[in-house]
Design a protein around this motif. Structure first.
Motif, PDB file in Angstrom:
ATOM      1  N   ASN A 143       1.147   6.652   7.452  1.00  0.00           N
ATOM      2  CA  ASN A 143      -0.267   6.934   7.702  1.00  0.00           C
ATOM      3  C   ASN A 143      -1.077   5.687   7.370  1.00  0.00           C
ATOM      4  N   ILE A 144      -1.498   4.983   8.400  1.00  0.00           N
ATOM      5  CA  ILE A 144      -2.237   3.737   8.185  1.00  0.00           C
ATOM      6  C   ILE A 144      -3.630   4.009   7.628  1.00  0.00           C
ATOM      7  N   LYS A 145      -4.218   5.128   8.042  1.00  0.00           N
ATOM      8  CA  LYS A 145      -5.565   5.437   7.564  1.00  0.00           C
ATOM      9  C   LYS A 145      -5.594   5.601   6.053  1.00  0.00           C
ATOM     10  N   GLU A 146      -4.600   6.295   5.500  1.00  0.00           N
ATOM     11  CA  GLU A 146      -4.531   6.464   4.054  1.00  0.00           C
ATOM     12  C   GLU A 146      -4.100   5.173   3.363  1.00  0.00           C
ATOM     13  N   ALA A 147      -3.221   4.407   4.016  1.00  0.00           N
ATOM     14  CA  ALA A 147      -2.707   3.191   3.377  1.00  0.00           C
ATOM     15  C   ALA A 147      -3.760   2.101   3.278  1.00  0.00           C
ATOM     16  N   THR A 148      -4.667   2.037   4.251  1.00  0.00           N
ATOM     17  CA  THR A 148      -5.684   0.974   4.246  1.00  0.00           C
ATOM     18  C   THR A 148      -6.911   1.326   3.413  1.00  0.00           C
ATOM     19  N   ARG A 149      -6.921   2.527   2.864  1.00  0.00           N
ATOM     20  CA  ARG A 149      -8.104   2.926   2.090  1.00  0.00           C
ATOM     21  C   ARG A 149      -8.172   2.127   0.788  1.00  0.00           C
ATOM     22  N   GLY A 150      -9.245   1.414   0.590  1.00  0.00           N
ATOM     23  CA  GLY A 150      -9.469   0.635  -0.617  1.00  0.00           C
ATOM     24  C   GLY A 150      -8.833  -0.744  -0.612  1.00  0.00           C
ATOM     25  N   LEU A 151      -8.146  -1.116   0.454  1.00  0.00           N
ATOM     26  CA  LEU A 151      -7.470  -2.417   0.504  1.00  0.00           C
ATOM     27  C   LEU A 151      -8.250  -3.443   1.313  1.00  0.00           C
ATOM     28  N   ARG A 152      -9.315  -3.024   1.976  1.00  0.00           N
ATOM     29  CA  ARG A 152     -10.170  -3.932   2.740  1.00  0.00           C
ATOM     30  C   ARG A 152      -9.394  -4.703   3.802  1.00  0.00           C
ATOM     31  N   GLY A 153      -8.392  -4.039   4.387  1.00  0.00           N
ATOM     32  CA  GLY A 153      -7.652  -4.640   5.489  1.00  0.00           C
ATOM     33  C   GLY A 153      -6.730  -5.766   5.107  1.00  0.00           C
ATOM     34  N   ASP A 154      -6.316  -5.859   3.827  1.00  0.00           N
ATOM     35  CA  ASP A 154      -5.410  -6.922   3.400  1.00  0.00           C
ATOM     36  C   ASP A 154      -4.014  -6.643   3.958  1.00  0.00           C
ATOM     37  N   PRO A 155      -3.494  -7.464   4.882  1.00  0.00           N
ATOM     38  CA  PRO A 155      -2.193  -7.160   5.499  1.00  0.00           C
ATOM     39  C   PRO A 155      -1.033  -7.237   4.516  1.00  0.00           C
ATOM     40  N   ASN A 156      -1.111  -8.117   3.518  1.00  0.00           N
ATOM     41  CA  ASN A 156      -0.008  -8.242   2.559  1.00  0.00           C
ATOM     42  C   ASN A 156       0.134  -6.983   1.708  1.00  0.00           C
ATOM     43  N   ARG A 157      -0.991  -6.433   1.253  1.00  0.00           N
ATOM     44  CA  ARG A 157      -0.933  -5.230   0.434  1.00  0.00           C
ATOM     45  C   ARG A 157      -0.528  -4.015   1.272  1.00  0.00           C
ATOM     46  N   ILE A 158      -0.962  -3.993   2.532  1.00  0.00           N
ATOM     47  CA  ILE A 158      -0.529  -2.897   3.415  1.00  0.00           C
ATOM     48  C   ILE A 158       0.970  -2.968   3.649  1.00  0.00           C
ATOM     49  N   LEU A 159       1.500  -4.186   3.811  1.00  0.00           N
ATOM     50  CA  LEU A 159       2.947  -4.356   3.981  1.00  0.00           C
ATOM     51  C   LEU A 159       3.701  -3.894   2.737  1.00  0.00           C
ATOM     52  N   GLU A 160       3.179  -4.199   1.549  1.00  0.00           N
ATOM     53  CA  GLU A 160       3.817  -3.746   0.312  1.00  0.00           C
ATOM     54  C   GLU A 160       3.851  -2.225   0.245  1.00  0.00           C
ATOM     55  N   LYS A 161       2.750  -1.590   0.646  1.00  0.00           N
ATOM     56  CA  LYS A 161       2.724  -0.132   0.635  1.00  0.00           C
ATOM     57  C   LYS A 161       3.751   0.442   1.607  1.00  0.00           C
ATOM     58  N   PHE A 162       3.859  -0.183   2.777  1.00  0.00           N
ATOM     59  CA  PHE A 162       4.828   0.313   3.756  1.00  0.00           C
ATOM     60  C   PHE A 162       6.264   0.147   3.250  1.00  0.00           C
ATOM     61  N   LEU A 163       6.571  -0.971   2.624  1.00  0.00           N
ATOM     62  CA  LEU A 163       7.923  -1.190   2.107  1.00  0.00           C
ATOM     63  C   LEU A 163       8.247  -0.185   1.010  1.00  0.00           C
ATOM     64  N   ASP A 164       7.299   0.082   0.122  1.00  0.00           N
ATOM     65  CA  ASP A 164       7.518   1.096  -0.918  1.00  0.00           C
ATOM     66  C   ASP A 164       7.676   2.486  -0.303  1.00  0.00           C
ATOM     67  N   HIS A 165       6.943   2.757   0.757  1.00  0.00           N
ATOM     68  CA  HIS A 165       7.048   4.061   1.422  1.00  0.00           C
ATOM     69  C   HIS A 165       8.431   4.234   2.060  1.00  0.00           C
ATOM     70  N   CYS A 166       8.977   3.183   2.636  1.00  0.00           N
ATOM     71  CA  CYS A 166      10.319   3.257   3.237  1.00  0.00           C
ATOM     72  C   CYS A 166      11.364   3.612   2.191  1.00  0.00           C
ATOM     73  N   VAL A 167      11.270   3.006   1.017  1.00  0.00           N
ATOM     74  CA  VAL A 167      12.246   3.260  -0.036  1.00  0.00           C
ATOM     75  C   VAL A 167      12.103   4.677  -0.583  1.00  0.00           C
ATOM     76  N   SER A 168      10.867   5.165  -0.692  1.00  0.00           N
ATOM     77  CA  SER A 168      10.635   6.481  -1.268  1.00  0.00           C
ATOM     78  C   SER A 168      11.046   7.621  -0.345  1.00  0.00           C
ATOM     79  N   CYS A 169      11.025   7.393   0.967  1.00  0.00           N
ATOM     80  CA  CYS A 169      11.331   8.480   1.895  1.00  0.00           C
ATOM     81  C   CYS A 169      12.787   8.512   2.322  1.00  0.00           C
ATOM     82  N   SER A 170      13.592   7.562   1.915  1.00  0.00           N
ATOM     83  CA  SER A 170      14.999   7.547   2.316  1.00  0.00           C
ATOM     84  C   SER A 170      15.847   6.945   1.199  1.00  0.00           C
TER      85      SER A 170
END
Length: 858
Positions: A467-494
């Protein structure tokens, strides 16, 4: 108080006492819990408190005694058993304290206790044997103090569908008072219906058996006691319902044929019918539409079609329907087709049964074929009855066929819509819902659905929703922090992605790659269902590995029309054996080293020179099919999983490696890699499939410590691929270190090779191994031959520091030491030898050649 039951109760009184003792024990548990409460302050003027030695003591209100009961006691008198239950234990008393309890007070307390009250209940309780009304099949033992106790226990123990309401004696007398119930009697339990004599059915059956007799044509019944037929019974509720303006309707949940129900609806109350249908089907939202099996919308009960009598096994009352109930979605033609197909199967089975019955009756009518009749009931019918029965069965069969044809026509009318629904199942059903664009303000950023692979693999992806809408909340569109959230999400869901094979750099995911190996830094720009590879810090590992595969082609020949001789051989399409053929590769095929005129192949008019096959090539001849002649060849192709349909034989990419360096196929063990005499376009020769010869050096290969495979007959030829096609070849070594067309690796499924120490970490991560060590010698304790898969284009096993043009190899030994093994060192200048010394050898101050020439060290 403690209760110790010493055995199972064998008497009625013992059962009652055991029940009461359990009740008393539960009271003691509550009393003991009260004792655990903190002590209350007691007034010194209280009458039930004794002051002694400066402390207050409460006198126990209950005496400590123990209850025991044994089912083996000879007497079953309740009062006698109660007396045996008490042991003479007096209550503990304080020192210098006199008892103020008199016998009269003890007697009065006993009269008021629960135990002596329960003795009267024991005397009044009765024991009966209960049966279902009208049956003697199953009985239960009941104990109670009132009629209500018996009815409640009978409902539970007899597992009645409705509560028990009446009790009857065997004579048919209804028991309404507890006094009228005799102790130990057999009682019949009714759910509200009248008494049914259990012996009446047996009496009728005995009379019918006595009046029946066997004859040549089967069983015959007397005229006084004819055989009765089965008549449907209409319950009182159905009869009352038919008198009113109500109808039975069969309803089915739209898009789910497994949810169905039958409800009663009034003709003029359509909204009430939809509400009842929503409740009966468990819909999460109110029902809005109803459809018949034509797909037509129904707006009232009068428009509902009636189900044919042929589909109802017991026709008690008319049944309307079926109606598919919808909460707003469009009609599902697939569900309607499934429903009608099930009915057609049922009708087809009934038609077959009717035809079989007609055939049996035809045999029964003919005196010569009566012995062939399998349904003996037709032998008891007269000829007139058989003709009437045949006419009735034939008409019934015609009605079934007409109904089946009607349903086939309905399915045919749905065919167009069925194909549309199969192509787009979700969007077709929810056409009534307006589709919002992905950038709508209500949805914001569209979510991501990605296929995440483990680095270095191309199978078993994990579908990750982000969910990009939830992931970008409070990050001001920082691509590096969004990428970190996505990588952590991949590990947590599998769990699979959290514990990969190649996670040797870090315990957390660090990078993301696309299928081309390019690192992804902006997750928002990824597409739907895009394939990405997760990395834990290691570089991108290509999953498109290539290796050696044995490919077999069919052989066709250009034949001279005059004398029938073979002019030229041509390579046909690749041969893939059908699944029904299970060949034994050792006994069903023959390996021949060259072409023979005795072989029979299909003729061709091809003049393509690229498909020409030399007659001196190796061929595979089938013993089962003499016209099957195959041309084997080794090619470099993409790695495939075992059992792939596009690969034959099944182990075409698996090879065996002998200690002499012979590489042969596991399916055809007589085929091996051999250096042919046919030159390639570049400086080299083709490597073809040849019949094994232990003394042929062209079929033996050497493995270097740098990951190369060299021909034993010519050390200047390295095993590689041909630049113009996928064929295997042997060419001269290349001087460019960036090229990997001559680099090889081995992989095996055996756990032995995973234990080998590979000095290259990249090889270790990919699971590769090599049969020689850093010195170029075979690894010790290796079992030969070894089963391997070849990997082409592998990373370099050992880095060459300088090119071969300006470097030299030296054997270095310590001065005066003739026992230790020399150390191999390659360097461009002898002055740099000391920089390449291993740590185990101390760096010398000067080196001396064999001719005692000193070398200065700078």
């Amino acid at each position: 108080m403690t209760c110790k039951p010493t055995g199972r109760h064998n008497s009625f009184s013992g059962y009652i006492i055991n029940q009461y003792l359990n009740e008393i024990q539960s009271d003691d548990v509550s009393t003991s819990s009260e004792k655990l409460q903190p002590p209350k302050k007691v007034s010194p003027y209280a009458t039930n408190v004794k002051k002694s030695s400066g402390k207050f003591h409460k006198i126990k209100k209950k005496t400590d005694f123990e209850l025991t009961f044994s089912s083996n006691d000879e007497t079953s008198d309740p009062e006698t058993m109660i007396q045996k239950m008490y042991t003479n234990k007096k209550p503990a008393m304080m020192k210098n304290e006199k008892s103020t309890v008199t016998p009269n007070s003890i007697r009065s307390k006993r009269k008021k206790s629960k135990l002596f009250k329960f003795i009267n209940d024991i005397k009044r309780a009765k024991h009966i044997t209960a049966f279902r009304n009208g049956t003697h099949d199953r009985s239960v033992e009941l104990i109670g103090l009132s009629v209500e106790d018996f009815l409640t226990s009978a409902t539970d123990k007899l597992k009645l569908t409705n509560p028990a309401r009446k009790l009857f004696l065997e004579s048919g007398k209804q028991l309404t008072n507890f006094i009228d119930i005799p102790d130990g009697a057999d009682v019949f339990v009714s759910q509200g219906e009248n008494f049914k004599d259990a012996k009446e059915n047996y009496k009728k059956m005995n009379i019918l058996q006595k009046s029946a007799s066997w004859s040549l044509y089967g069983i015959k019944h007397s005229d006084e006691n004819p055989r009765g037929g089965t008549t449907p019974v209409v319950s009182k509720r159905i009869s009352d319902m038919l008198d009113k303006d109500q109808k039975r309707v069969l309803i089915i949940r739209n898009r789910n044929n497994h949810l169905s129900a039958e409800i009663v609806a009034e003709k003029d109350k359509w909204e009430s019918f939809l509400n009842s249908a929503s409740i009966a089907l468990g819909c999460t939202s109110p029902a809005q539409k109803a459809f018949d099996y034509h797909g037509k919308k129904v707006n009232s009960i009068n428009e509902t079609p009636r189900i044919s009598k042929l589909l109802l096994p017991n026709y008690n009352a008319p049944l309307l329907g079926p109606l598919w109930i919808s909460t707003g979605e469009s009609f599902s033609h697939l569900c309607c087709e499934e429903y009608l197909q099930n009915i057609i199967k049922k009708l087809t089975s009934e038609i077959k049964a009717s035809k079989s019955a007609i055939r049996q009756m035809e045999l029964a009518l003919n005196e010569d074929t009566k012995d062939d009749v399998t349904s003996k009931e037709f032998l008891s019918f007269s000829d007139d009855d058989l003709y009437a029965k045949m006419t009735e069965t034939s008409d019934h069969c015609d009605d079934l066929k007409a109904l089946r044809s009607e349903f086939h026509e309905i399915i045919k009318s749905h065919s167009v819509e069925i194909n549309k629904e199969r192509m787009q199942p979700c969007s077709y059903a929810y056409q009534h819902i307006r589709e919002l664009p992905s950038n709508h303000r209500l949805t914001g950023h569209s979510g991501l659905k990605l296929q995440v692979y483990e680095n270095g693999t191309n199978h078993s992806p994990v579908t990750v929703f982000f969910n990009i809408k939830e992931a970008t909340r409070g990050l001001r569109g920082d691509p590096n922090r969004i990428l970190e959230k996505f990588l952590d999400h991949c590990v947590s869901c599998s769990e699979k992605l959290a514990n990969p094979r190649h996670a040797t750099y870090s315990t957390k995911p660090q990078k993301l790659f696309d299928e081309n190996g390019k690192e992804i830094t902006n997750v928002v720009g990824l597409g739907l269902d895009q394939k990405v590879w997760l990395s834990f810090g290691e570089p991108f590992i290509s999953c498109n590995e290539r290796g050696i595969e044995l490919v077999c082609y069919t052989v066709t020949a250009a034949i001279d029309s005059d004398d029938g001789t073979v002019l030229s051989l041509h390579k046909g399409p690749q041969y893939i054996a059908p699944k029904s053929c299970s060949y034994d590769f050792k006994s069903d095929f023959i390996i021949v080293p060259e072409w023979s005129q005795d072989f029979s192949v299909n003729s061709t008019d091809s003049s393509d020179e690229s498909s020409l096959i030399p007659k001196s090539s190796t061929f595979i001849i089938s013993k089962i099919d003499s016209s099957l002649v195959l041309y084997p060849n080794f090619e470099i192709v993409t790695k495939k999983e075992r059992g792939n349909n596009s690969m034959w034989p099944p182990n075409a990419q698996s090879f065996s490696l002998s200690k002499k360096g012979v590489i042969y196929c596991r399916s055809f063990t007589q085929l091996c890699l051999g250096l042919s005499a046919n030159p390639t376009e570049s400086e080299g020769y083709f490597v073809t499939a040849e019949k094994r010869n232990a003394n042929d050096f062209d079929q033996q290969w050497l493995f270097t410590e740098y990951g190369n495979i060299v021909s034993k007959s010519n050390h200047g030829l390295y095993l590689s691929d041909n630049s113009s096609n996928q064929l295997l070849s042997a060419s001269t070594p290349t001087n460019n270190d960036s090229q990997t067309n001559q680099q090889w690796a081995l992989r095996s499924e055996s756990s032995v090779f995973h234990k080998l120490l590979i000095p290259n970490s990249e090889w270790h991560k990919r699971g590769y191994f090599w049969p020689v060590d850093n010195e170029g010698d075979y690894v010790k304790d290796m079992e030969w031959p070894i089963m391997v898969n070849f990997v082409f284009g592998a990373p370099r096993l050992k880095v060459v520091t300088q090119s071969s043009s300006n470097s030299s190899r030296y054997l270095i030994v310590r001065n005066g030491d003739f026992t230790s093994k020399p150390t191999k060192i390659a360097c461009p200048a002898v002055e740099k030898v000391t920089e390449l010394f291993p740590k185990s050898i101390a760096t010398p101050r000067q080196l001396r050649m064999r001719d005692s020439h000193k070398i200065k060290i700078y």
